[in-house]
Write a protein that holds these residues in place. Sequence first.
Motif: not given
Length: 372
Positions: A130-136, A159-160
């Motif tokens: 997973v690449l999670m868009e910020k905020p985590m 976190e992205g």
Amino acid sequence: MDRDTDRDMDQDRNLDLDRDRDQDPPCPGPERPRSRPGPTRWGICSAGAISHDFALALQTLPREEHTVAAVAARDLGRARCFAQHFGVPRAYGSYEELAQDPGIDVVYVGVVNPAHLPTGLLFLRRGRPVLMEKPMALGAREVAQLVGTAREKGVFLMEGFWTRFFPAWRRLRSLARGGSLGSPLVLRGELGFDLGGVPRLREPRLGGGVLLDLGGYGVQMALGLLGGETPPQITARGTLHPTGVDESVSVSLSFPGGHLASLLFSMAAELPGAAALGGPRGWAELPTHMNCPTELHWGGRRERFPLPPPAEPPNFPHSTGLRYEAQHVRECLLQGLTESPEMPLAESEVIARLLDQAREQVGVAVDRVTTE
């Protein structure tokens, strides 16, 4: 991926060496060709504005390295429109279907903030990087749950914070680490936009407020340039929107050794977006867009790092810069890493704790109960 092929080739070579150990060495021949890894197959979770820009950014990268294999949205119609627009072969009307797709290597999660925790857990528990868009997530407790699940399952999570991967940022960090400025002592940064017309930023239940939207950029920058193993002390002052979310906030970070960061964020006022780092030998500045910089000033020089043009207008400035974090994720996956050395999970946890403290200090009711 083709790493299994490479491993089999290496085993074949070892068997050949064992058989020929007691014989005269053969005449050297041409080296056997090695297979290149195939493209990283992205699944995109959500068909919203930021996911649109992420897909645009992937289009600026070589197709033999990155491809969008599937997209999912809660509305199947939106997923199909997104897929048709970007030429994505599969569209789903649920995130569960995307999690079960065997033809993806990693998922970019661009859902609204309150959905980060349950959506991230869904993919991690299915073994999907997973690449999670910020905020985590919405707070430190939720971030800890995501990090713990990723580590338990041995699955990649990042976190992205795209800033970390922009060439201008990397150049600034290189100057700081290389001693060109001396030992960096002070960071000043400001980031503000008139975002009063964005409903999600005004709503507490949607994870609104300037600190979760913009504040993380400054905090991660301070940690990346001034930080060490000991987290800094934080002091925050600010004003609240009538709905109760933080609207404009001044943050001071005090690091061991006397290093200081002074940061200002606003979703009610336009600010230049500059960040400057100073040390005894000089200073360096990102003159604008400190969260997605393309220019650096230092020592009387002006260095530019232009972005490739998008195929169509993006929703957010400099969005093709999302390509840099996508490239980094691919490198991590090809190396078999479960977290990024550039944006480690422990640092995401520190950022979340600091943002929690800042929000509490300005009077935001931070919900400490984690729910799925």
